[in-house]
Design a protein around this motif. Sequence first.
Motif, mmCIF file in Angstrom:
data_model
loop_
_atom_site.group_PDB
_atom_site.id
_atom_site.type_symbol
_atom_site.label_atom_id
_atom_site.label_comp_id
_atom_site.label_asym_id
_atom_site.label_seq_id
_atom_site.Cartn_x
_atom_site.Cartn_y
_atom_site.Cartn_z
ATOM 1 N N GLY A 12 2.446 -4.527 -4.704
ATOM 2 C CA GLY A 12 1.413 -4.967 -4.030
ATOM 3 C C GLY A 12 0.301 -5.621 -4.894
ATOM 4 O O GLY A 12 -0.841 -5.894 -4.596
ATOM 5 N N VAL A 194 2.967 0.160 -1.608
ATOM 6 C CA VAL A 194 3.779 -0.987 -1.037
ATOM 7 C C VAL A 194 5.158 -0.426 -0.956
ATOM 8 O O VAL A 194 5.790 -0.900 0.020
ATOM 9 C CB VAL A 194 3.460 -2.299 -1.924
ATOM 10 C CG1 VAL A 194 4.518 -3.108 -1.721
ATOM 11 C CG2 VAL A 194 1.971 -2.870 -1.632
ATOM 12 N N GLU A 223 -0.005 -10.402 2.879
ATOM 13 C CA GLU A 223 1.216 -10.091 3.632
ATOM 14 C C GLU A 223 1.289 -8.425 3.203
ATOM 15 O O GLU A 223 1.389 -7.773 4.063
ATOM 16 C CB GLU A 223 2.392 -10.551 2.986
ATOM 17 C CG GLU A 223 3.686 -10.181 3.645
ATOM 18 C CD GLU A 223 4.921 -11.085 3.331
ATOM 19 O OE1 GLU A 223 5.989 -10.472 3.699
ATOM 20 O OE2 GLU A 223 4.821 -12.050 2.407
ATOM 21 N N GLN A 224 0.982 -8.333 1.965
ATOM 22 C CA GLN A 224 1.107 -6.804 1.295
ATOM 23 C C GLN A 224 -0.004 -5.683 2.158
ATOM 24 O O GLN A 224 0.489 -4.817 2.632
ATOM 25 C CB GLN A 224 1.152 -6.607 -0.076
ATOM 26 C CG GLN A 224 2.397 -6.917 -0.600
ATOM 27 C CD GLN A 224 2.697 -8.217 -0.699
ATOM 28 O OE1 GLN A 224 1.786 -8.851 -0.732
ATOM 29 N NE2 GLN A 224 3.766 -8.810 -0.778
ATOM 30 N N GLY A 226 -1.464 -6.347 5.024
ATOM 31 C CA GLY A 226 -1.127 -6.201 6.379
ATOM 32 C C GLY A 226 -0.018 -5.156 6.758
ATOM 33 O O GLY A 226 -0.111 -4.403 7.618
ATOM 34 N N GLN A 227 0.829 -5.162 5.591
ATOM 35 C CA GLN A 227 1.824 -4.201 5.901
ATOM 36 C C GLN A 227 1.322 -2.938 5.658
ATOM 37 O O GLN A 227 1.748 -1.780 6.379
ATOM 38 C CB GLN A 227 3.118 -4.283 5.058
ATOM 39 C CG GLN A 227 4.026 -5.625 5.270
ATOM 40 C CD GLN A 227 4.781 -6.035 4.279
ATOM 41 O OE1 GLN A 227 4.853 -5.535 3.085
ATOM 42 N NE2 GLN A 227 5.505 -7.093 4.491
ATOM 43 N N VAL A 228 0.497 -2.743 4.581
ATOM 44 C CA VAL A 228 -0.220 -1.337 4.429
ATOM 45 C C VAL A 228 -0.887 -0.855 5.264
ATOM 46 O O VAL A 228 -0.780 0.406 5.788
ATOM 47 C CB VAL A 228 -0.840 -1.334 3.120
ATOM 48 C CG1 VAL A 228 -1.750 -0.127 2.871
ATOM 49 C CG2 VAL A 228 0.135 -1.604 1.739
ATOM 50 N N ALA A 230 -0.690 -1.614 8.673
ATOM 51 C CA ALA A 230 0.085 -1.168 9.507
ATOM 52 C C ALA A 230 0.751 0.354 9.544
ATOM 53 O O ALA A 230 0.698 1.129 10.450
ATOM 54 C CB ALA A 230 1.117 -1.998 10.205
ATOM 55 N N LYS A 231 1.298 0.553 8.211
ATOM 56 C CA LYS A 231 1.808 1.839 7.947
ATOM 57 C C LYS A 231 0.559 2.975 7.920
ATOM 58 O O LYS A 231 0.935 4.011 8.210
ATOM 59 C CB LYS A 231 2.364 1.932 6.599
ATOM 60 C CG LYS A 231 3.691 0.935 6.656
ATOM 61 C CD LYS A 231 4.531 1.284 5.427
ATOM 62 C CE LYS A 231 4.223 0.755 4.086
ATOM 63 N NZ LYS A 231 5.275 1.038 3.134
ATOM 64 N N SER A 234 0.110 3.998 11.480
ATOM 65 C CA SER A 234 1.004 4.863 11.934
ATOM 66 C C SER A 234 0.804 6.197 11.634
ATOM 67 O O SER A 234 1.606 7.165 12.001
ATOM 68 C CB SER A 234 2.333 4.091 11.679
ATOM 69 O OG SER A 234 2.773 3.105 12.315
#
Length: 368
Positions: A12, A194, A223-224, A226-228, A230-231, A234
């Motif tokens: 990341g 990441v 992109e990374q 956004g993924q982080v 989102a997690k 959660s």
Amino acid sequence: SSLSDFLAAQMGLHFPRERWSDLERGIAAAASEFGMADVESCIRWLVSAPLTQNQVEIIAGHLTVGETYFFREKRSFEVLDTHILPELLRARGEAGSRVRIWSAGCCTGEEPYSIAMLLDRLSPDAAQRNITILATDINPRFVRKAAAGVYSEWSFRETPDWIRERYFNRKRDGRFEIKPHIRKMVTFYYLNLVGDVYPSLWNNTNAMDVILCRNVLMYFGAEQAGQVVAKLRSSLVDGGWLITSPAETSGVLFSAFTAVEFPGVFFYRRMARDAPRTVVGGHRVPAFDVAPKSLYPEELVAPPELPGIDVMRPAPPMGARREPAQVQEMELGAVHEQKPDESESPRHRARTCANQGKLAEAIEWCEK
């Protein structure tokens, strides 16, 4: 270029072209530790296969910088002290359940220890209560230093003197060691935001009430990041809070959250999908420069009404509830409806340009 893309995917860490010289210096230092003869050979070896944990740890040690101090970004800690933590302690105390906080990207430990000190002031029996403070970082050297809990004067550069006097012991070498009852409140682990899996029972990253991820996302590619995010969402319970740096405020990146505005900062809350996207917290936040009996006032007074505040996506009006020492969330949709031409106002255009990254245009609209 290939190494930059590879590290972004694996760790990341985002190194745009203008920072390639920093990347080269870091890899040169890592090459020596890997026992490689030169930088080029080291790069070819690294990108030939997915990174091992040992490789990630060594690279992180040379490419990440530990620059933090106790109670960094004072306004965020003021809001935590006056609203978030008192409400959380009261709710969890009544239910007899856990309080769970995660410092994601804890660096050398000043952030999670600052949280522990706040909790100690708010709840004298905090060390005996069912409180979990998890602190993680991708740099194992930072994690080891954090777990040791020994700091120099530099870590206190914007910290009130009474904090150091109350929670630290001076060592013979002039450094300061955090007191054992505070150190025991925090658990430190290595974690790659990441590459690793979370939320997870295995690494204790599930069901968090509060997550602090400050001055971390700005180093990731889009992109990374956004993924982080989102997690991390959660990993929060319903109603849980995500706290980022003011420099990382983004209506796009945190669109799945409800943004709650406090004086000088935005916090992000995991709410139902149909909850209003932006609300205003009605707290007057006190100064944090002196040591009161507690770090939050006995009474919180709502500020004057705030007309003309824009929201990007108004929702149906909600009745505002005004109760002492409780958050007052003011739905701003009614304000927007009273001014149908507000979407063309300089304030609205400034906010839109800023959210789109057009900072020069945003500044021009702010001046207007």
